[in-house]
Design a protein around this motif. Sequence first.
Motif, short mmCIF file in Angstrom:
data_model
loop_
_atom_site.label_atom_id
_atom_site.label_comp_id
_atom_site.label_asym_id
_atom_site.label_seq_id
_atom_site.Cartn_x
_atom_site.Cartn_y
_atom_site.Cartn_z
N GLU A 85 20.80 51.58 15.02
CA GLU A 85 21.11 50.15 14.93
C GLU A 85 20.70 49.43 16.21
O GLU A 85 20.22 48.29 16.17
N LEU A 86 20.89 50.09 17.34
CA LEU A 86 20.50 49.49 18.61
C LEU A 86 18.99 49.35 18.70
O LEU A 86 18.47 48.31 19.12
N PHE A 87 18.24 50.37 18.29
CA PHE A 87 16.78 50.30 18.27
C PHE A 87 16.32 49.13 17.40
O PHE A 87 15.41 48.39 17.76
N LYS A 88 16.96 48.99 16.23
CA LYS A 88 16.57 47.94 15.30
C LYS A 88 16.84 46.56 15.87
O LYS A 88 16.05 45.63 15.71
N MET A 89 17.98 46.43 16.54
CA MET A 89 18.38 45.13 17.05
C MET A 89 17.37 44.57 18.05
O MET A 89 17.15 43.36 18.12
N VAL A 90 16.74 45.46 18.81
CA VAL A 90 15.80 45.00 19.84
C VAL A 90 14.35 45.28 19.45
O VAL A 90 13.45 45.22 20.28
N LYS A 91 14.12 45.63 18.17
CA LYS A 91 12.78 45.82 17.60
C LYS A 91 12.03 47.01 18.18
O LYS A 91 10.81 47.07 18.13
N LEU A 92 12.74 48.00 18.68
CA LEU A 92 12.07 49.20 19.18
C LEU A 92 11.77 50.19 18.06
O LEU A 92 11.15 51.22 18.30
#
Length: 238
Positions: A85-92
Motif C-alpha cells: 500500500e505504501l509503494f502504491k501511494m507514492v507510485k513506486l
Amino acid sequence: MPVKFRETGNITILDIEGNVDINSSDIIEMIGYLLNSGKINFIFNLENVNLVDYSGLSVLAIAYKNVINHQGKLKFLHVSLQAVELFKMVKLEYVFEVYSEEEDAIRSFYEEGACSLPLRRKFKRLDINLRVKFWLICSHKRPKVFEGGVVNISAAGLYIFSKYTFPINSQLEIELILHGGIKFLDASANVIWLADKELQPHFYPGMGAAFVHLTHEKERLIINFIDKNITHRAEPAL
C-alpha cells in the motif's frame, strides 16, 4: 537492524528483519559495501520485516538508486500488504519489481525477456484522473491555493501530480474535484514522499500524501468510490 546476506550464483540476497525505518541505514551501508565488492544483482527479502514506514521507504529508494547507478538490478521478495500500500501511494509500484517466490525472483535475472509482474499487475489498485486543490495548513487567513491532478488514491492517501510540491511532513488541506467541477472530498493530509526524477520520470514532479484524522464517513466514501471505479473502469462515479 539485522541484515544478513547470502549468495546464489551471481545474485546476492539480503534477508532483512524487523522494521525498515529511520534507523535502517545499515541497509544502505551494506549495499554500498557489496557494490564496492563487485556485486550488482540483489534481492531484498522482506519476509521477516514487520513494518516499512515513510522513512524506511526512502532507505529502500536510496538503495535502489545506488544499485541502478552501478548498472545493477534490485528486486523485492515477500513484500507485506502494508508495504504494498505504501509503494502504491507514492507510485513506486511502477519502479520496484516484486515477487512472492524466491525461485521466481532468482529466475528473472537469468531468463531473457522474463515476464516479471510489477505491483501494478499483482495487486488491486485504482488509477484515476481527478483534479485537486491543496494548500498549506498555517495561521494565515488566506493561504495560497494550488492545483494539480490525482493519479492514484486509496483510503490511506493519494498521489498528487503537480509542479507545486511541499517538503516531507508538510500538513495540507485538500479538495478533490470530480469531472464537472463537483467537490468530492475535503480532508487533511501529510506529505510523506517527493517524487524522484530518476526513479519516477513519468510522475515527476509530484508528491505522496497520507490522510490524517479521516472520519469514518469520509473513509467509507473513498472506499466506495474506489470499488465503483475498479468495477466499472469508467468515468469517476458520484
